[in-house]
Design a protein around this motif. Structure first.
Motif, PDB file in Angstrom:
ATOM      1  N   SER A 204       0.776  -1.182   0.081  1.00 57.47           N
ATOM      2  CA  SER A 204      -0.053  -0.057  -0.068  1.00 57.47           C
ATOM      3  C   SER A 204       0.961   1.387  -0.102  1.00 57.47           C
ATOM      4  O   SER A 204       2.147   1.124  -0.043  1.00 57.47           O
ATOM      5  CB  SER A 204      -0.979  -0.119   1.027  1.00 57.47           C
ATOM      6  N   LEU A 205       0.328   2.367  -0.313  1.00 53.69           N
ATOM      7  CA  LEU A 205       1.103   3.560  -0.147  1.00 53.69           C
ATOM      8  C   LEU A 205       0.419   4.387   0.696  1.00 53.69           C
ATOM      9  O   LEU A 205      -0.856   4.723   1.008  1.00 53.69           O
ATOM     10  CB  LEU A 205       1.014   4.255  -1.486  1.00 53.69           C
ATOM     11  N   LEU A 206       1.215   5.261   1.322  1.00 59.04           N
ATOM     12  CA  LEU A 206       0.734   6.651   2.322  1.00 59.04           C
ATOM     13  C   LEU A 206       1.430   7.733   1.547  1.00 59.04           C
ATOM     14  O   LEU A 206       2.310   7.822   1.234  1.00 59.04           O
ATOM     15  CB  LEU A 206       1.335   6.400   3.719  1.00 59.04           C
ATOM     16  N   LEU A 207       0.341   8.568   1.363  1.00 59.96           N
ATOM     17  CA  LEU A 207       0.597  10.063   0.674  1.00 59.96           C
ATOM     18  C   LEU A 207       0.315  11.090   1.560  1.00 59.96           C
ATOM     19  O   LEU A 207      -0.604  11.067   2.551  1.00 59.96           O
ATOM     20  CB  LEU A 207      -0.249  10.223  -0.577  1.00 59.96           C
ATOM     21  N   GLY A 208       1.400  12.122   1.702  1.00 55.92           N
ATOM     22  CA  GLY A 208       1.082  13.297   2.532  1.00 55.92           C
ATOM     23  C   GLY A 208       2.145  14.315   2.156  1.00 55.92           C
ATOM     24  O   GLY A 208       2.794  14.440   1.246  1.00 55.92           O
ATOM     25  N   SER A 209       2.136  15.321   3.216  1.00 55.62           N
ATOM     26  CA  SER A 209       3.179  16.274   3.088  1.00 55.62           C
ATOM     27  C   SER A 209       4.791  15.610   3.411  1.00 55.62           C
ATOM     28  O   SER A 209       4.757  14.417   4.020  1.00 55.62           O
ATOM     29  CB  SER A 209       3.063  17.417   4.303  1.00 55.62           C
ATOM     30  N   LYS A 210       5.485  16.279   3.271  1.00 52.04           N
ATOM     31  CA  LYS A 210       7.140  15.926   3.267  1.00 52.04           C
ATOM     32  C   LYS A 210       7.395  15.689   4.823  1.00 52.04           C
ATOM     33  O   LYS A 210       7.840  14.558   5.031  1.00 52.04           O
ATOM     34  CB  LYS A 210       7.777  16.879   2.797  1.00 52.04           C
ATOM     35  N   ALA A 211       6.878  16.569   5.771  1.00 59.01           N
ATOM     36  CA  ALA A 211       6.834  16.258   7.041  1.00 59.01           C
ATOM     37  C   ALA A 211       6.042  15.160   7.716  1.00 59.01           C
ATOM     38  O   ALA A 211       6.696  14.398   8.164  1.00 59.01           O
ATOM     39  CB  ALA A 211       6.408  17.749   7.831  1.00 59.01           C
ATOM     40  N   ILE A 213       5.359  12.419   5.853  1.00 54.00           N
ATOM     41  CA  ILE A 213       5.986  11.220   5.502  1.00 54.00           C
ATOM     42  C   ILE A 213       7.208  10.832   5.984  1.00 54.00           C
ATOM     43  O   ILE A 213       7.669   9.658   6.208  1.00 54.00           O
ATOM     44  CB  ILE A 213       6.012  11.116   3.920  1.00 54.00           C
ATOM     45  N   TYR A 214       7.912  11.936   6.376  1.00 57.42           N
ATOM     46  CA  TYR A 214       9.209  11.883   6.979  1.00 57.42           C
ATOM     47  C   TYR A 214       9.102  11.155   8.354  1.00 57.42           C
ATOM     48  O   TYR A 214       9.938  10.350   8.745  1.00 57.42           O
ATOM     49  CB  TYR A 214       9.933  13.407   7.250  1.00 57.42           C
ATOM     50  N   LYS A 215       8.218  11.513   9.274  1.00 60.31           N
ATOM     51  CA  LYS A 215       7.685  11.034  10.270  1.00 60.31           C
ATOM     52  C   LYS A 215       7.442   9.539  10.370  1.00 60.31           C
ATOM     53  O   LYS A 215       7.834   8.692  11.032  1.00 60.31           O
ATOM     54  CB  LYS A 215       6.696  11.711  11.250  1.00 60.31           C
ATOM     55  N   ALA A 216       6.219   9.484   9.125  1.00 60.57           N
ATOM     56  CA  ALA A 216       5.865   8.057   9.065  1.00 60.57           C
ATOM     57  C   ALA A 216       7.086   7.142   8.593  1.00 60.57           C
ATOM     58  O   ALA A 216       6.913   5.954   9.011  1.00 60.57           O
ATOM     59  CB  ALA A 216       4.805   8.033   7.783  1.00 60.57           C
TER      60      ALA A 216
END
Length: 335
Positions: A204-211, A213-216
């Motif tokens: 699966s993919l998780l999409l979001g802001s750079k901040a 996704i960095y945390k994720a």
């Protein structure tokens, strides 16, 4: 023939060839070119700054919740939401995040007045409400675009983040006849399952802001989700997104066909449920021995799940009209 779920789809020969020949590297070091290509393409395609490839939809949803919320925070969701009901309580157990479910409306939406009443006051007695999580599709139902716009406005008004569990979001887009960005544009984060109707074997993919996704990405490592030469999986997901979206309409048409055929069987009725995508719900009369029927079908190498109330059957790329006809014939013979 397997009607239990679209999770049973098999990679086709072209996808297997792509996997066998995928350029790979160590993804934990950021060195896997196939992973990097998928994440970069997916972020741009869906209108987000960044993306993260994960092992499963459950992992992607958990990472989203843990990246949006801190310990002692709360997220709002539906009683029928997958990330509340079917993901082993991961947000609470692993993230110390409190779920606040509210009852789903018949069309799958969540009433905004009910959600507003569930938001906690800014008081140290309460968990801090940080996030609204929606699911699209949910139980095969498609959330209207107008509702998504209202959800965005609601979250802006109440200073909440908005997440989408998009396990079957492409089914929603195809059913609505819109580009995926007409849905994704409303959300701060979104997940996409590659291994359901899209037909990839894993991921699966998780999409979001750079901040976010960095945390994720750090949380994914913490949860044991850092992968090495996982490009063999990423190329399958990449191919699924590029080549298997339009054909979802065939699954939807087959679901309507299946529902019509089930309604012709004595003791079966789908009329209480709207078929919008690839999921068919059917009421089965009490005089029918569901488990006996299920076992008889299994003997004929036909997998169905009839124990639920209502029962659920799912169409996917490995089910064709002839398979549906075979199922119906076998059900008639087994009753």
């Amino acid at each position: 023939m397997d009607f239990r779920s679209d999770t049973v789809t098999q990679p086709d020969s072209a996808m297997r060839d792509a996997m066998a020949n995928a350029p790979v590297g160590d993804d934990v070091y950021g060195d896997d070119p196939s992973i990097n290509a998928l994440e970069e393409w997916a972020a741009e395609r869906h209108g987000f700054d960044s993306a993260l490839f994960t092992a499963s939809g459950t992992q992607a949803n958990l990472l989203a919740l843990m990246a949006h919320c801190e310990r002692g925070d709360e997220y709002l969701c539906g009683q029928q939401a997958h990330n509340y009901k079917y993901e082993a309580g991961g947000a609470a157990v692993l993230g110390s995040i409190q779920p606040q479910p509210v009852e789903n409306e018949p069309d799958g939406t969540l009433a905004f007045d009910t959600l507003a009443a569930a938001i906690k006051p800014n008081d140290f007695h309460f968990a801090r409400t940080k996030l609204l999580s929606l699911e699209n599709t949910i139980g095969g139902k498609v959330l209207p675009l107008s509702y998504l716009a209202e959800a965005r406005a609601f979250c802006d008004q109440h200073q909440l983040q908005l997440h989408l569990d998009g396990a079957r979001v492409y089914n929603a887009a195809v059913a609505l006849g819109v580009d995926i960005t007409a849905i994704s544009c409303h959300f701060d984060s979104m997940t996409i399952c590659l291994s359901k109707g899209l037909g990839a074997p894993v991921g699966s993919l998780l999409l979001g802001s750079k901040a976010l996704i960095y945390k994720a990405r750090r949380l994914r490592k913490m949860l044991g989700g850092g992968m090495r030469q996982a490009g063999i999986l990423a190329v399958a997901g990449h191919q699924a997104l590029k080549e298997n979206v339009d054909r979802l309409a065939e699954d939807h048409a087959n679901a309507h066909y299946l529902a019509a055929k089930l309604d012709q069987l004595e003791g079966f009725s789908t009329t209480s449920y709207s078929v919008q995508t690839n999921i068919v719900y059917v009421d089965i009369a009490s005089h029918i021995d569901r488990m006996r029927l299920q076992m008889r079908l299994k003997e004929k190498r036909i997998e169905v799940a009839l124990s639920g109330n209502p029962a659920r059957l799912v169409t996917h790329k490995d089910i064709c009209r002839a398979d549906i006809d075979t199922l119906i014939t076998a059900m008639k013979a087994s009753q």
